[in-house]
Write a protein that holds these residues in place. Structure first.
Motif, PDB file in Angstrom:
ATOM      1  N   ALA A  67       1.035  -1.247  -0.080  1.00 23.71           N
ATOM      2  CA  ALA A  67      -0.070  -0.269   0.027  1.00 23.71           C
ATOM      3  C   ALA A  67       0.710   1.055  -0.089  1.00 23.71           C
ATOM      4  O   ALA A  67       0.564   2.000   0.398  1.00 23.71           O
ATOM      5  CB  ALA A  67      -1.206   0.362   1.364  1.00 23.71           C
ATOM      6  N   ASN A  68       1.944   1.598  -0.703  1.00 19.95           N
ATOM      7  CA  ASN A  68       2.766   2.562  -0.851  1.00 19.95           C
ATOM      8  C   ASN A  68       2.202   3.185  -1.564  1.00 19.95           C
ATOM      9  O   ASN A  68       2.285   4.656  -1.656  1.00 19.95           O
ATOM     10  CB  ASN A  68       4.121   1.800  -1.563  1.00 19.95           C
ATOM     11  N   TYR A  69       1.895   3.343  -3.009  1.00 25.36           N
ATOM     12  CA  TYR A  69       2.662   4.257  -3.649  1.00 25.36           C
ATOM     13  C   TYR A  69       0.826   4.210  -3.973  1.00 25.36           C
ATOM     14  O   TYR A  69      -0.014   3.390  -5.492  1.00 25.36           O
ATOM     15  CB  TYR A  69       3.227   4.421  -4.801  1.00 25.36           C
ATOM     16  N   PHE A  70      -0.531   5.153  -3.659  1.00 22.45           N
ATOM     17  CA  PHE A  70      -2.467   5.363  -4.292  1.00 22.45           C
ATOM     18  C   PHE A  70      -1.829   6.559  -4.540  1.00 22.45           C
ATOM     19  O   PHE A  70      -2.826   7.344  -4.814  1.00 22.45           O
ATOM     20  CB  PHE A  70      -2.771   5.132  -3.024  1.00 22.45           C
ATOM     21  N   PHE A  71      -1.777   6.392  -6.217  1.00 27.39           N
ATOM     22  CA  PHE A  71      -1.669   7.972  -6.820  1.00 27.39           C
ATOM     23  C   PHE A  71      -2.988   8.269  -7.794  1.00 27.39           C
ATOM     24  O   PHE A  71      -3.412   7.098  -8.212  1.00 27.39           O
ATOM     25  CB  PHE A  71      -0.269   8.252  -7.591  1.00 27.39           C
ATOM     26  N   ASP A  72      -3.937   8.798  -8.043  1.00 27.99           N
ATOM     27  CA  ASP A  72      -4.492   9.023  -8.856  1.00 27.99           C
ATOM     28  C   ASP A  72      -4.502  10.542 -10.346  1.00 27.99           C
ATOM     29  O   ASP A  72      -4.199  11.190  -9.931  1.00 27.99           O
ATOM     30  CB  ASP A  72      -5.472  10.318  -7.790  1.00 27.99           C
ATOM     31  N   VAL A  73      -3.573   9.450 -11.229  1.00 25.20           N
ATOM     32  CA  VAL A  73      -3.607  10.092 -12.290  1.00 25.20           C
ATOM     33  C   VAL A  73      -4.836  10.346 -13.206  1.00 25.20           C
ATOM     34  O   VAL A  73      -4.231  10.158 -14.349  1.00 25.20           O
ATOM     35  CB  VAL A  73      -2.010   9.585 -13.174  1.00 25.20           C
ATOM     36  N   ARG A  74      -5.669   9.468 -12.842  1.00 29.46           N
ATOM     37  CA  ARG A  74      -7.400   9.453 -14.469  1.00 29.46           C
ATOM     38  C   ARG A  74      -7.249  10.939 -14.749  1.00 29.46           C
ATOM     39  O   ARG A  74      -7.569  11.018 -16.014  1.00 29.46           O
ATOM     40  CB  ARG A  74      -8.532   9.185 -12.890  1.00 29.46           C
ATOM     41  N   HIS A  75      -7.160  11.894 -14.185  1.00 29.92           N
ATOM     42  CA  HIS A  75      -6.982  13.281 -14.647  1.00 29.92           C
ATOM     43  C   HIS A  75      -6.433  12.950 -16.374  1.00 29.92           C
ATOM     44  O   HIS A  75      -6.097  13.766 -17.309  1.00 29.92           O
ATOM     45  CB  HIS A  75      -7.172  14.533 -14.109  1.00 29.92           C
ATOM     46  N   THR A  85      -0.685  15.503 -27.418  1.00 33.87           N
ATOM     47  CA  THR A  85      -0.224  15.626 -25.847  1.00 33.87           C
ATOM     48  C   THR A  85       0.356  14.526 -25.291  1.00 33.87           C
ATOM     49  O   THR A  85       0.550  13.491 -26.002  1.00 33.87           O
ATOM     50  CB  THR A  85      -1.680  15.593 -25.290  1.00 33.87           C
ATOM     51  N   PHE A  86       0.606  14.887 -24.098  1.00 30.29           N
ATOM     52  CA  PHE A  86       1.794  13.284 -23.438  1.00 30.29           C
ATOM     53  C   PHE A  86       2.292  14.037 -21.991  1.00 30.29           C
ATOM     54  O   PHE A  86       1.832  15.620 -21.558  1.00 30.29           O
ATOM     55  CB  PHE A  86       3.208  13.573 -24.115  1.00 30.29           C
ATOM     56  N   LEU A  87       2.147  12.894 -21.363  1.00 29.70           N
ATOM     57  CA  LEU A  87       2.652  13.092 -19.945  1.00 29.70           C
ATOM     58  C   LEU A  87       3.881  13.905 -19.693  1.00 29.70           C
ATOM     59  O   LEU A  87       5.129  13.115 -19.972  1.00 29.70           O
ATOM     60  CB  LEU A  87       2.289  11.941 -19.681  1.00 29.70           C
ATOM     61  N   ASP A  88       3.459  13.840 -18.693  1.00 27.78           N
ATOM     62  CA  ASP A  88       5.534  15.175 -18.227  1.00 27.78           C
ATOM     63  C   ASP A  88       5.704  14.356 -17.258  1.00 27.78           C
ATOM     64  O   ASP A  88       5.421  12.715 -17.150  1.00 27.78           O
ATOM     65  CB  ASP A  88       5.034  16.235 -17.026  1.00 27.78           C
ATOM     66  N   GLU A  89       6.712  14.214 -17.325  1.00 29.13           N
ATOM     67  CA  GLU A  89       7.515  13.623 -16.326  1.00 29.13           C
ATOM     68  C   GLU A  89       7.058  13.228 -14.638  1.00 29.13           C
ATOM     69  O   GLU A  89       7.286  11.635 -14.546  1.00 29.13           O
ATOM     70  CB  GLU A  89       9.504  13.989 -15.900  1.00 29.13           C
ATOM     71  N   LYS A  90       6.877  14.284 -14.030  1.00 27.71           N
ATOM     72  CA  LYS A  90       5.741  13.428 -13.222  1.00 27.71           C
ATOM     73  C   LYS A  90       5.145  12.742 -13.017  1.00 27.71           C
ATOM     74  O   LYS A  90       4.487  11.593 -11.956  1.00 27.71           O
ATOM     75  CB  LYS A  90       5.737  14.981 -12.499  1.00 27.71           C
ATOM     76  N   GLU A  91       4.436  13.146 -14.063  1.00 27.27           N
ATOM     77  CA  GLU A  91       2.868  12.021 -14.249  1.00 27.27           C
ATOM     78  C   GLU A  91       3.257  10.894 -14.571  1.00 27.27           C
ATOM     79  O   GLU A  91       2.609   9.514 -14.281  1.00 27.27           O
ATOM     80  CB  GLU A  91       1.618  12.934 -15.485  1.00 27.27           C
ATOM     81  N   ILE A  92       4.203  10.577 -15.455  1.00 23.97           N
ATOM     82  CA  ILE A  92       4.710   9.039 -15.673  1.00 23.97           C
ATOM     83  C   ILE A  92       5.162   8.620 -14.751  1.00 23.97           C
ATOM     84  O   ILE A  92       5.173   7.413 -13.988  1.00 23.97           O
ATOM     85  CB  ILE A  92       5.588   9.217 -16.564  1.00 23.97           C
ATOM     86  N   PHE A  93       6.186   9.613 -14.323  1.00 26.26           N
ATOM     87  CA  PHE A  93       6.047   9.166 -12.499  1.00 26.26           C
ATOM     88  C   PHE A  93       5.696   8.518 -11.444  1.00 26.26           C
ATOM     89  O   PHE A  93       5.337   7.051 -11.017  1.00 26.26           O
ATOM     90  CB  PHE A  93       7.138   9.800 -12.261  1.00 26.26           C
ATOM     91  N   ASP A  94       4.355   8.635 -11.098  1.00 26.07           N
ATOM     92  CA  ASP A  94       2.965   8.865 -10.541  1.00 26.07           C
ATOM     93  C   ASP A  94       2.170   7.330 -11.563  1.00 26.07           C
ATOM     94  O   ASP A  94       2.385   6.249 -10.526  1.00 26.07           O
ATOM     95  CB  ASP A  94       2.594   9.798 -10.331  1.00 26.07           C
TER      96      ASP A  94
END
Length: 823
Positions: A67-75, A85-94
């Motif tokens: 249960a380490n990383y519960f990130f919401d990247v749906r948006h 369009t493209f994902l930035d580095e932080k979004e890809i990392f999440d």
């Protein structure tokens, strides 16, 4: 159906939503908390409860849940649906870390499925959840462990960054050379170093010497005492750095765009996997909250019932816990015979808290939350929960408090049925008491005819009388200590409660002449009735405690008797075995004795006149004779002990038969004035009248007509002995039993144990289960070779208190788990 719209605010469920949200790891789970809803579907509720209960077990287990990383990247995923369009580095990392968490969770349950399913409900929820190891691998190839683009993300990027490094090194060397020269000329201080301004390496110089260094002035300090000069020798190199940084950014965008193009086709599946992550986050929050309020997964039946033991209001529990105070638990029962409970008692005695506890816990249960009560409780399901609590006076709607109550009652009458539970506080109050009480009684009659369930609080005497006179409705009282003049916050079902109005008025210091005048106005009958109610409640509390002590003692005696009989049976079996061994041993001894005697005679004959050898032979024979006598004596003692035990058992059975004969004789001689009791019960009453085969018996203030064959005579000495006997069980024994019930676990895991070790553990476990009336328990022994399972089942066949045992349902463990149902 839940009524009214502000039901959650009235019961405190809105606070529970808030507490659950705080325990979620992401907005994913918080959304599920907000979407949580009341269900009347039995299978759905059981599935929710099982999932939460299993997660509670995970939290208390040895394996660490991922249960380490519960990130919401749906948006972010929805944003990149258009091409280009493209994902930035932080979004890809999440994205990478959350996909890794989903993969770890799926593998956590898949691993369980491969070995033995310990968490069937949660394993089932994994279902067809997609995982994306290829995407995770691709992200690892372009991002480092800190979420930055790697140098080797592409050959072009690697070359650009090498060029930047080479150029920067050249600039650094040039600046160092210029600095040394300037320092030697005294233009700048000895400790001056290059610094960065607007992305360009510059040298800080005092304004008086700025013309000493050829170059471009880019900036000056806020104080104006320093200017920053880019030497002419490195201008071109700095321009090159700018160009390379632009190339680097363009290459990074190309890499991110290519990766985003790779992700785009999988967006629907990824979003579906995030729904699973949201569900796990939500279930985890429910499990954590259950631990906080000491909640359990109670037995749920697809019927309408409330049979709760030691139930607590979770919000009140948490509040009192902060104040280091103990909460008084609630015992309450509603069933088909007694569907509507009318609670009366003093103000501030806990009536409203009792009502809110019922509403909140039932709502929590049907929302899939574990609830705080004892494991021996039973719960049911209602289609409708209708509640009328508090002052709903409204200026905007031109409604008085009473008008608001009547509006609610209109809705209740139209919508209540046999699957409805009504929760009404201060029923009929808010208007002139006589007409208010009459309307309340008429409504109560309608609720009862519609077979509805309910908990209703009131002070009206006519509603108390209605409960006494109508089936389906029962009185209850919130107990009050008359001596200390304070509420006990305990519910007693069976008798109405007193408002203690006179006592409370006297306690707060109201003049005695006012109290006397008020008592005269209401009349002596009313005052006496209130006093009788108080006496009944007091006596009931006393006799309930006595009966509980007697039950505990009887149970203990029954257990001792049962074990004694088992020991007798075991001794009888051992006796047969010992006798058989004794006979064989006797035959051996006899044969050996004959051989020894013959040998002795032969030695004497051969020795003839040798006295010493003759004496020695006779001595050997005497020693052998003594050892034989000792063995016979031991066997006689064992046989004597077995005979005494058998004689004791026969004497006990004989006394039992004589007692039965005496009781039968007493039954036929019951007359008016005799002290009697119901067979199997302890409470004694007095015979007022005998009619043919029936008798009218007074138990305290209650008269009952009972068949003579259900009664038995008791003497005054017997009653005294019963009372004395009832106090035999010490407080410590009662506390120990209560503690054992609270700490008893319904499962035992014996996997990995040796046969004898496992059998010993199961024997203790089953003994404890019978003592605490567990009903149903589970033994986890695994499949393996089946030897452990067979040993356990052979033992279970010998235990009298077991109704049956069988394999667990294949979905929940199958042959690896034995379910034991106790009588």
């Amino acid at each position: 159906m839940i009524y009214p719209q502000n039901f959650e605010q009235k019961t405190g469920f809105d606070k529970i939503r808030h507490l659950l949200s705080e325990k979620c790891l992401s907005t994913l789970g918080k959304e599920r908390v907000n979407e949580m809803y009341f269900s009347k579907e039995y299978d759905t509720i059981c599935e929710w409860l099982n999932q939460t209960d299993e997660f509670v077990r995970i939290l208390h287990g040895d394996q660490e849940f991922p249960a380490n990383y519960f990130f919401d990247v749906r948006h972010s995923l929805k944003r990149i649906r258009p091409e280009g369009t493209f994902l930035d580095e932080k979004e890809i990392f999440d994205l990478k870390r959350s996909l890794q968490t989903i993969q770890d969770i799926v593998r956590f349950f898949k691993k369980e499925e491969e070995e033995e399913i310990l968490y069937p409900a949660l394993t089932k929820s994994v279902g067809e959840v997609c995982i994306f190891p290829q995407l995770i691998g691709k992200i690892d190839s372009i991002l480092d462990k800190f979420g930055r683009i790697k140098d080797n993300a592409s050959p072009t990027l690697a070359q650009i960054r090498r060029d930047i490094t080479t150029t920067m090194n050249g600039i650094s060397k040039s600046l160092q050379s210029i600095l040394r020269m300037a320092q030697s000329e005294g233009v700048i201080e000895k400790d001056t170093t290059p610094t960065m301004r607007d992305g360009r390496l510059v040298i800080p110089v005092a304004p008086a010497f700025k013309r000493k260094i050829r170059g471009i002035v880019h900036d000056e300090s806020a104080s104006g005492k320093t200017v920053f000069i880019e030497p002419a020798e490195v201008v071109e190199a700095n321009n090159r750095i700018r160009e390379l940084e632009g190339d680097e950014r363009r290459e990074i965008i190309r890499i991110l765009t290519d990766f985003t193009d790779l992700v785009r086709p999988f967006i629907p599946d990824i979003l579906q996997s995030y729904e699973f992550l949201a569900e796990i986050d939500f279930i985890r929050a429910k499990a954590l909250f259950a631990g906080q309020i000491k909640a359990i997964r109670p037995p749920v039946e697809d019927t309408q019932q409330i049979d709760w033991i030691r139930a607590t209001h979770p919000i009140l529990y948490l509040s009192l816990q902060k104040q280091q105070k103990e909460i008084v638990p609630l015992d309450i029962e509603l069933n088909k015979e007694n569907r509507i409970l009318i609670i009366s008692g003093p103000n501030a005695g806990g009536k409203s808290v009792c009502l809110k506890t019922v509403g909140l816990l039932q709502y929590m249960l049907q929302c899939g939350l574990l609830i705080p009560l004892n494991e021996s409780s039973r719960t049911g399901i209602f289609d409708n929960i209708l509640i009328d609590i508090g002052d709903e006076q409204s200026i905007e709607n031109d409604l008085s408090t009473y008008s608001s109550h009547l509006t609610n009652m209109k809705y209740f009458v139209r919508n209540c049925n046999d699957k409805t539970i009504l929760l009404i506080d201060e029923f009929g109050s808010g208007t002139e008491p006589q007409i208010g009480g009459a309307i309340a009684e008429a409504l109560l009659d309608r609720f009862n005819k519609n077979l509805s369930y309910g908990v209703i609080t009131t002070h009206y005497q006519n509603l108390k009388h209605f409960a006494e006179d109508h089936e389906g409705v029962i009185n209850g009282a919130m107990l009050y200590d008359r001596h200390l003049m304070q509420p006990l916050f305990k519910l007693a079902i069976g008798n109405p409660g007193s408002s203690f109005a006179i006592e409370i008025a006297r306690k707060i210091g109201l003049p005695e002449d006012v109290i006397t005048e008020a008592s005269t106005k209401v009349g002596e009958n009313y005052i006496n009735m209130d006093k009788y109610l108080q006496d009944i409640v007091r006596d009931k509390r006393y006799w309930e405690n006595k009966r509980q002590n007697i039950r505990q003692q009887e149970k203990k005696l029954n257990e001792i008797t049962e074990r004694y009989e088992q020991d007798l049976s075991s001794i009888h079996t051992q006796r047969k075995e010992l006798l058989a061994q004794a006979k064989a041993e006797a035959a051996r001894i006899l044969s050996e004795a004959n051989a020894r005697i013959e040998n002795t005679i032969r030695e004497i004959k051969e020795a003839e006149a040798e006295k010493e050898r003759t004496r020695q032979a006779r001595k050997n024979l005497e020693e052998f004779k003594a050892s034989v006598s000792q063995e016979i004596e031991v066997n006689d003692k064992i046989a004597h002990k077995i005979a005494k035990l058998k004689e004791r058992k026969e004497r006990k059975e004989k006394n039992k038969n004589q007692d039965s004969s005496k009781k039968a004789l007493q039954q036929n001689n019951i007359t008016v004035g005799d002290n009697v009791r119901l067979k199997g019960q302890r409470s004694a009453g007095t015979v007022l009248e005998v009619q043919d085969k029936q008798a009218v018996v007074a138990f305290g203030m209650i008269k009952s007509t009972i068949k003579l064959d259900q009664l038995e005579k008791v003497s005054k000495n017997q009653i005294k002995k019963e009372i004395a006997k009832s106090t035999f069980v010490s407080t410590r024994t009662t506390d120990d039993m209560r503690e054992k019930k609270l700490n008893f676990k319904m499962d035992i895991d014996i996997r990995g144990m040796r046969g004898d070790e496992a059998l010993q553990a199961v024997m203790y476990f089953i003994d404890d289960a019978i003592q605490v009336n567990a009903g149903k328990v589970r033994i986890l022994h695994g499949t393996g070779t089946g030897a452990l399972r067979q040993i356990i089942r052979d033992y279970l066949n010998t235990v009298p208190g077991i109704k049956q045992f069988h394999d667990e349902h294949v979905q929940f463990g199958g042959a690896g788990i034995t379910v034991v149902e106790l009588e």
